[in-house]
Motif scaffolding. Structure first.
Motif, mmCIF file in Angstrom:
data_model
loop_
_atom_site.group_PDB
_atom_site.id
_atom_site.type_symbol
_atom_site.label_atom_id
_atom_site.label_comp_id
_atom_site.label_asym_id
_atom_site.label_seq_id
_atom_site.Cartn_x
_atom_site.Cartn_y
_atom_site.Cartn_z
ATOM 1 N N TYR A 8 0.810 -1.218 0.000
ATOM 2 C CA TYR A 8 0.000 0.000 0.000
ATOM 3 C C TYR A 8 0.847 1.273 0.000
ATOM 4 O O TYR A 8 0.755 2.099 -0.912
ATOM 5 C CB TYR A 8 -0.938 -0.025 1.210
ATOM 6 C CG TYR A 8 -1.892 -1.204 1.194
ATOM 7 C CD1 TYR A 8 -3.034 -1.182 0.398
ATOM 8 C CD2 TYR A 8 -1.637 -2.334 1.962
ATOM 9 C CE1 TYR A 8 -3.903 -2.261 0.366
ATOM 10 C CE2 TYR A 8 -2.501 -3.417 1.939
ATOM 11 C CZ TYR A 8 -3.629 -3.385 1.135
ATOM 12 O OH TYR A 8 -4.477 -4.446 1.108
ATOM 13 N N ALA A 9 1.648 1.468 1.054
ATOM 14 C CA ALA A 9 2.458 2.687 1.131
ATOM 15 C C ALA A 9 3.477 2.747 0.007
ATOM 16 O O ALA A 9 3.758 3.819 -0.545
ATOM 17 C CB ALA A 9 3.159 2.757 2.488
ATOM 18 N N MET A 10 4.041 1.599 -0.347
ATOM 19 C CA MET A 10 5.032 1.560 -1.425
ATOM 20 C C MET A 10 4.400 1.987 -2.749
ATOM 21 O O MET A 10 5.018 2.701 -3.550
ATOM 22 C CB MET A 10 5.617 0.161 -1.535
ATOM 23 C CG MET A 10 6.763 0.046 -2.515
ATOM 24 S SD MET A 10 7.521 -1.581 -2.462
ATOM 25 C CE MET A 10 8.808 -1.352 -3.692
ATOM 26 N N PHE A 11 3.148 1.569 -2.981
ATOM 27 C CA PHE A 11 2.449 1.963 -4.210
ATOM 28 C C PHE A 11 2.226 3.467 -4.237
ATOM 29 O O PHE A 11 2.442 4.131 -5.257
ATOM 30 C CB PHE A 11 1.115 1.220 -4.306
ATOM 31 C CG PHE A 11 0.253 1.682 -5.446
ATOM 32 C CD1 PHE A 11 0.551 1.315 -6.757
ATOM 33 C CD2 PHE A 11 -0.845 2.500 -5.217
ATOM 34 C CE1 PHE A 11 -0.244 1.754 -7.817
ATOM 35 C CE2 PHE A 11 -1.636 2.937 -6.267
ATOM 36 C CZ PHE A 11 -1.335 2.561 -7.570
ATOM 37 N N HIS A 12 1.798 4.032 -3.103
ATOM 38 C CA HIS A 12 1.561 5.470 -3.036
ATOM 39 C C HIS A 12 2.854 6.259 -3.279
ATOM 40 O O HIS A 12 2.853 7.270 -4.003
ATOM 41 C CB HIS A 12 0.986 5.838 -1.673
ATOM 42 C CG HIS A 12 -0.384 5.281 -1.441
ATOM 43 N ND1 HIS A 12 -0.916 5.112 -0.188
ATOM 44 C CD2 HIS A 12 -1.332 4.833 -2.314
ATOM 45 C CE1 HIS A 12 -2.139 4.603 -0.288
ATOM 46 N NE2 HIS A 12 -2.413 4.417 -1.572
ATOM 47 N N ASP A 13 3.958 5.808 -2.682
ATOM 48 C CA ASP A 13 5.246 6.481 -2.880
ATOM 49 C C ASP A 13 5.677 6.414 -4.337
ATOM 50 O O ASP A 13 6.221 7.389 -4.879
ATOM 51 C CB ASP A 13 6.320 5.842 -1.992
ATOM 52 C CG ASP A 13 6.089 6.130 -0.514
ATOM 53 O OD1 ASP A 13 5.274 7.025 -0.215
ATOM 54 O OD2 ASP A 13 6.711 5.452 0.329
ATOM 55 N N THR A 14 5.454 5.273 -4.966
ATOM 56 C CA THR A 14 5.840 5.116 -6.374
ATOM 57 C C THR A 14 5.040 6.060 -7.267
ATOM 58 O O THR A 14 5.592 6.716 -8.154
ATOM 59 C CB THR A 14 5.617 3.661 -6.826
ATOM 60 O OG1 THR A 14 6.377 2.782 -6.001
ATOM 61 C CG2 THR A 14 6.039 3.473 -8.278
ATOM 62 N N LEU B 55 6.539 9.243 -9.510
ATOM 63 C CA LEU B 55 6.300 9.407 -10.947
ATOM 64 C C LEU B 55 5.672 10.762 -11.255
ATOM 65 O O LEU B 55 6.009 11.400 -12.262
ATOM 66 C CB LEU B 55 5.396 8.279 -11.450
ATOM 67 C CG LEU B 55 6.026 6.877 -11.458
ATOM 68 C CD1 LEU B 55 4.990 5.830 -11.879
ATOM 69 C CD2 LEU B 55 7.232 6.827 -12.391
ATOM 70 N N VAL B 56 4.775 11.224 -10.367
ATOM 71 C CA VAL B 56 4.161 12.543 -10.574
ATOM 72 C C VAL B 56 5.206 13.642 -10.503
ATOM 73 O O VAL B 56 5.243 14.567 -11.331
ATOM 74 C CB VAL B 56 3.049 12.771 -9.530
ATOM 75 C CG1 VAL B 56 2.569 14.228 -9.575
ATOM 76 C CG2 VAL B 56 1.877 11.839 -9.777
#
Length: 278
Positions: free
Chosen positions: A30-36, A40-41
């Motif tokens: 979860y947190a890793m996906f948000h950081d990724t 990218l943004v």
């Protein structure tokens, strides 16, 4: 004893897993996906701004506002002048603390401590900390050592950053202060032209590559100039060499013709008088 500590760590880890399941979500995915996604943004925004800057500006800075809009500034500004004596180089703001450390730890005896030693020690402490502090307590009031250390680090970084941002003196001015000592050691203190040339030498950033009586640093193979006058090149010979070193086979040293004939002559007199300490 070691087995008890290992069992305690395992028990705490299992408790952590239980707490995560009951009260929240695990770091992965979860947190890793948000950081990724956020990374990218950020990268996309940087690339977008770079494209806007490049495609709205032209190679000529004078065309901004006419043919080119230059929304984010011109593509090029004025070319660098290696002969300038009034430009004071300054780092980006996030390096101001290190910039000011250079003014506290003077070259050559302690500069390594200030620029390499202290930052490296702090970085090692930061890396080792998670492996040494295994307590689960997170409340700041119950972690006085960590709290005091964090406050001291923030305050010291803030003070050094402020001092670095407001520092007025330049490194060149510090080198200029060594000119009377050079003149006394070399024996040209009564030669006004040589003293003036020493000031030009000190204020033009020559000690960034050359060393002179222990001042400066040797870079790109630049020689020590403390006894350069023994070679018999002469005043005009030195002046012509500094004006355009490429004419003498030196393609590494920049040209200093922008100093002007008068300063070049003074610089030649200084180098010609530099025959080693008396």
């Amino acid at each position: 004893m070691a087995s008890r500590q290992l069992e305690e760590r395992r028990r705490q880890f299992q408790q952590y897993k239980t707490d995560v399941k009951s009260r929240g979500k695990p770091f992965y995915p979860y947190a890793m996906f948000h950081d990724t996604v956020m990374s990218l943004v950020v990268v996309a925004v940087i690339i977008g701004l770079a494209c806007v800057w490049y495609f709205t500006s032209g190679p000529n800075p004078q065309s901004c506002g006419s043919g080119d809009s230059c929304l984010l500034g011109p593509r090029y500004s004025e070319p660098a002048d290696p002969g300038t004596t009034n430009f004071v180089p300054r780092p980006d703001w996030y390096f101001y603390f290190l910039f000011y450390l250079l003014r506290i730890f003077k070259w050559p005896n302690t500069v390594i401590l200030g620029t390499v030693g202290i930052p490296t020690i702090l970085l090692i402490i930061l890396i080792v900390l998670p492996f040494t502090d295994l307590r689960r307590e997170r409340r700041l009031l119950r972690r006085p050592v960590a709290l005091v250390a964090a406050v001291l680090v923030v305050l010291s970084m803030g003070v050094l950053t402020y001092k670095g941002a407001t520092a007025k003196e330049s490194l060149a001015s510090e080198v200029v202060q060594a000119v009377p000592s050079w003149a006394a050691q070399q024996g040209f203190k009564d030669d006004k032209e040589a003293v003036a040339g020493a000031t030009v030498f000190a204020s033009s950033g020559c000690t960034a590559c050359h060393t002179y009586l222990g001042t400066g640093s040797s870079n790109l193979g630049a020689p020590d100039l403390s006894s350069i006058g023994k070679g018999g090149r002469g005043i005009e010979g030195f002046a012509n060499y500094v004006k355009d070193p490429s004419q003498f086979g030196n393609n590494v040293m920049p040209k200093f013709g922008a100093l002007g004939d008068e300063k070049l002559h003074q610089l030649g007199a200084f180098l010609n008088a530099s025959k080693g300490p008396k």
